[in-house]
Write a protein that holds these residues in place. Sequence first.
Motif, PDB file in Angstrom:
ATOM      1  N   ASP A 126     -21.386  15.155 -26.466  1.00  0.00           N
ATOM      2  CA  ASP A 126     -22.176  16.256 -27.238  1.00  0.00           C
ATOM      3  C   ASP A 126     -23.658  15.673 -27.469  1.00  0.00           C
ATOM      4  N   GLY A 127     -24.538  16.600 -26.816  1.00  0.00           N
ATOM      5  CA  GLY A 127     -25.906  16.684 -26.946  1.00  0.00           C
ATOM      6  C   GLY A 127     -26.726  17.014 -28.036  1.00  0.00           C
ATOM      7  N   ASP A 128     -26.195  17.911 -28.911  1.00  0.00           N
ATOM      8  CA  ASP A 128     -26.948  18.466 -29.992  1.00  0.00           C
ATOM      9  C   ASP A 128     -26.422  18.115 -31.480  1.00  0.00           C
ATOM     10  N   GLY A 129     -25.407  17.143 -31.372  1.00  0.00           N
ATOM     11  CA  GLY A 129     -24.762  16.713 -32.518  1.00  0.00           C
ATOM     12  C   GLY A 129     -23.904  17.821 -33.454  1.00  0.00           C
ATOM     13  N   ASP A 130     -23.562  18.868 -32.856  1.00  0.00           N
ATOM     14  CA  ASP A 130     -22.637  19.790 -33.542  1.00  0.00           C
ATOM     15  C   ASP A 130     -21.211  19.272 -33.590  1.00  0.00           C
ATOM     16  N   GLY A 131     -20.857  18.366 -33.042  1.00  0.00           N
ATOM     17  CA  GLY A 131     -19.478  17.716 -32.850  1.00  0.00           C
ATOM     18  C   GLY A 131     -18.864  18.525 -31.658  1.00  0.00           C
ATOM     19  N   ILE A 132     -19.469  19.480 -30.774  1.00  0.00           N
ATOM     20  CA  ILE A 132     -18.794  20.141 -29.787  1.00  0.00           C
ATOM     21  C   ILE A 132     -19.446  19.703 -28.433  1.00  0.00           C
ATOM     22  N   GLY A 133     -19.047  19.248 -27.394  1.00  0.00           N
ATOM     23  CA  GLY A 133     -19.685  19.161 -26.154  1.00  0.00           C
ATOM     24  C   GLY A 133     -20.365  20.258 -25.566  1.00  0.00           C
ATOM     25  N   PRO A 165     -14.110   8.838 -25.966  1.00  0.00           N
ATOM     26  CA  PRO A 165     -14.807   7.816 -26.571  1.00  0.00           C
ATOM     27  C   PRO A 165     -15.794   6.790 -25.620  1.00  0.00           C
ATOM     28  N   TRP A 166     -17.020   7.024 -25.887  1.00  0.00           N
ATOM     29  CA  TRP A 166     -18.115   6.415 -25.018  1.00  0.00           C
ATOM     30  C   TRP A 166     -18.423   5.034 -25.560  1.00  0.00           C
ATOM     31  N   GLN A 167     -18.397   4.753 -26.967  1.00  0.00           N
ATOM     32  CA  GLN A 167     -19.156   3.489 -27.512  1.00  0.00           C
ATOM     33  C   GLN A 167     -18.369   3.181 -28.883  1.00  0.00           C
ATOM     34  N   ALA A 168     -17.607   1.998 -28.770  1.00  0.00           N
ATOM     35  CA  ALA A 168     -16.418   1.647 -29.777  1.00  0.00           C
ATOM     36  C   ALA A 168     -17.078   1.604 -31.026  1.00  0.00           C
ATOM     37  N   ASP A 169     -18.422   0.960 -31.381  1.00  0.00           N
ATOM     38  CA  ASP A 169     -18.970   0.648 -32.654  1.00  0.00           C
ATOM     39  C   ASP A 169     -20.166   1.920 -33.042  1.00  0.00           C
ATOM     40  N   GLY A 183     -19.528   7.615 -29.981  1.00  0.00           N
ATOM     41  CA  GLY A 183     -20.586   7.896 -29.369  1.00  0.00           C
ATOM     42  C   GLY A 183     -20.435   9.080 -28.516  1.00  0.00           C
ATOM     43  N   PHE A 184     -19.621  10.016 -29.004  1.00  0.00           N
ATOM     44  CA  PHE A 184     -19.352  11.374 -28.340  1.00  0.00           C
ATOM     45  C   PHE A 184     -20.635  12.107 -28.712  1.00  0.00           C
ATOM     46  N   GLY A 185     -21.376  12.081 -29.642  1.00  0.00           N
ATOM     47  CA  GLY A 185     -22.742  12.682 -30.058  1.00  0.00           C
ATOM     48  C   GLY A 185     -23.342  11.890 -31.036  1.00  0.00           C
ATOM     49  N   PRO A 186     -24.667  12.380 -31.244  1.00  0.00           N
ATOM     50  CA  PRO A 186     -25.698  11.736 -32.010  1.00  0.00           C
ATOM     51  C   PRO A 186     -25.361  11.719 -33.352  1.00  0.00           C
ATOM     52  N   THR A 187     -24.378  12.446 -34.028  1.00  0.00           N
ATOM     53  CA  THR A 187     -24.058  12.638 -35.320  1.00  0.00           C
ATOM     54  C   THR A 187     -22.802  11.934 -35.751  1.00  0.00           C
ATOM     55  N   GLY A 188     -21.839  11.804 -34.810  1.00  0.00           N
ATOM     56  CA  GLY A 188     -20.496  11.172 -35.032  1.00  0.00           C
ATOM     57  C   GLY A 188     -19.539  12.200 -35.291  1.00  0.00           C
ATOM     58  N   LEU A 189     -19.967  13.563 -35.544  1.00  0.00           N
ATOM     59  CA  LEU A 189     -18.950  14.715 -35.513  1.00  0.00           C
ATOM     60  C   LEU A 189     -18.201  14.981 -34.276  1.00  0.00           C
ATOM     61  N   THR A 190     -17.008  15.390 -34.535  1.00  0.00           N
ATOM     62  CA  THR A 190     -16.085  15.602 -33.326  1.00  0.00           C
ATOM     63  C   THR A 190     -15.281  16.793 -33.561  1.00  0.00           C
ATOM     64  N   TRP A 191     -15.154  17.511 -32.885  1.00  0.00           N
ATOM     65  CA  TRP A 191     -14.490  18.786 -33.324  1.00  0.00           C
ATOM     66  C   TRP A 191     -13.005  18.825 -33.350  1.00  0.00           C
ATOM     67  N   LEU A 192     -12.379  17.891 -32.914  1.00  0.00           N
ATOM     68  CA  LEU A 192     -11.246  16.984 -32.996  1.00  0.00           C
ATOM     69  C   LEU A 192     -11.205  15.759 -33.444  1.00  0.00           C
ATOM     70  N   PRO A 193     -10.318  15.068 -34.429  1.00  0.00           N
ATOM     71  CA  PRO A 193     -10.224  13.783 -34.672  1.00  0.00           C
ATOM     72  C   PRO A 193      -9.986  12.765 -33.418  1.00  0.00           C
ATOM     73  N   GLN A 194     -10.796  11.657 -33.279  1.00  0.00           N
ATOM     74  CA  GLN A 194     -10.143  10.793 -32.103  1.00  0.00           C
ATOM     75  C   GLN A 194      -8.935   9.822 -32.823  1.00  0.00           C
ATOM     76  N   PRO A 195      -8.073   9.581 -32.295  1.00  0.00           N
ATOM     77  CA  PRO A 195      -6.972   8.401 -32.690  1.00  0.00           C
ATOM     78  C   PRO A 195      -7.443   7.228 -32.514  1.00  0.00           C
ATOM     79  N   GLU A 196      -6.992   6.214 -33.352  1.00  0.00           N
ATOM     80  CA  GLU A 196      -7.494   4.878 -33.481  1.00  0.00           C
ATOM     81  C   GLU A 196      -7.304   4.227 -32.249  1.00  0.00           C
ATOM     82  N   ALA A 197      -6.378   4.641 -31.373  1.00  0.00           N
ATOM     83  CA  ALA A 197      -6.367   3.857 -29.901  1.00  0.00           C
ATOM     84  C   ALA A 197      -7.485   3.912 -29.223  1.00  0.00           C
TER      85      ALA A 197
END
Length: 568
Positions: free
Chosen positions: A43-50, A448-452, A457-471
């Motif tokens: 995601d480049g603009d931070g809206d949670g969608i790639g 997932p690009w960056q664990a911390d 690390g999907f985008g600059p805001t931490g938003l994701t259009w679907l939640p990522q599992p813990e794994a």
Amino acid sequence: MSVIETNTLETVSAAAGPESGSPADDWRRTAVVYQIYPRSFADGDGDGIGDLPGIIGRLGALAELGVDAVWLSPFYKSPQADAGYDVADYRDIDPLFGTLDDFDALVAKAHDLGLKVIIDLVPNHSSDEHVWFQQALAAGPGSPERERYIFRDGLGERGELPPNNWVSCFRGPAWTRTTNADGTPGQWYLHLFDTKQPDWNWEHPEVREEFLSVLRFWLDRGADGFRVDVAHALIKAPGLPDLVHPIQDPEADPEGFFMNGPMWDQDRVHEVYQSWRALLDEYSPDRILCAEAWVQPLSRLANYVRPDEMHQAFNFEYLDTPWNAAALRTSITASVASNESVGAPTTWVLSNHDVVRHASRLGLPGNGPRPNGIRAGDVQPDAELGLRRARAATLLMLALPGSAYLYQGEELGLPDHTDLDDDLRQDPTWWRSEYTEAGRDGCRVPLPWQADAPGLGFGPTGLTWLPQPEAYTELARDRQLGVAGSTLEMYRTALRLRREYGLGPGSLEWADDLGSGDVLSFVNGQVRVAANIGTTPVALLAGATVVHSSVELPGDGTLPPDTTVWLV
């Protein structure tokens, strides 16, 4: 490419690698292609969608991985009723993903990195918001505008019944009734998928000319070719005859519906692809056509890759083959022989945006049919077993001659999101099946690009259009890059060695000298491949050098279960 039955390693002639004028000179026969699902890649603009800018920023990681090309799932202007496979404008980018300038920049960056760019084309259906469909609705029955789609009068005394008994791939009827301008019920239109995806009428010359124009539009912008969605569905049987065995749920009779129904794999569909191939052949450098065609038997699939049609067709029979040595050998042998009969390579694939990821699929108990998604209350995959088998399956696939496709995130060993909250599902299969089939959201979760980092690390805001599992945290790319034994490093090494040893343009010779029916063993050029698909270790050949393995070997000269090695 040939398949030769042999019993010992010594009887196999070693290939010295690709030579000038060999199939290795044609990237379309040997490429490893990485599928990007744009809304879930970066995601480049931070809206949670790639989006396309997000992809541009991460292309370097794909060049570093070692793939030859990328395939982008749809980014066209669309109401997103089916994640962009409902196209409203085939010549524009949806603002959700960016602009045409972004596309141009993406192509330029990819080409600078040595990557080809393949884009998705959706020719079976458009969005109901496409201007031609809106014109058809406004024009009414019998109009030239309606002839571009498949409209029919209904059956019954007042036309209240659908024109035939076809069903949608997303469940429910394949027909929706329109409403006339005066408010009375009107004709029905065909949609093999969602109600918002009306099927084009490919018997109409305007439709054929329009898509030739669309192809030229993207080729002129630098696209290296097209993956063709539902390539086997464009032409329907004359008269639109009923299904011989009426069904309500396509999954209840997948072979009869998806393979043999009157809406699939009609001989005249090849006229379309012959005209497309002629167009692509006008361009230099070489451009590609790849068919998504769920067709059986393999001899029918081979028709799509004849010399004057497409260059590739996904081998879905291989994708669906269970984790069993005999079954895999049969599938591989038949696939290579079938395609070789028309002079084409085989195109191998294990995962994509429509199926449960193979790291989860191979961890399910038994060899039952592939599920259409996995919900929290379903039988859950064994994550450790699934990943071990997935790595072994990948190393096996990448050693086969031909081309191969990777689905984004498989190089990280990502599983499906199998406990996704049902309220968050967006696949139309979920509600059209009356909430009984999970659908495809589980394999479409943002990477997932960056664990911390927020949102991994999907985008600059931490938003994701679907939640990522813990794994996904421990599987993030930055946790694997440069780490010996990680899935990412296994892929990087495999792709490097695949190129160095010329496996893509190579050959396939079976060998049976490891003494176990649970071992799949073959030679491709200088490389001997052995995959132990059984439950007990087997002895490796004495004197052979291991150049790659799907897991660390025990050091006792044996090949553990669910493990693949490359030997020289």
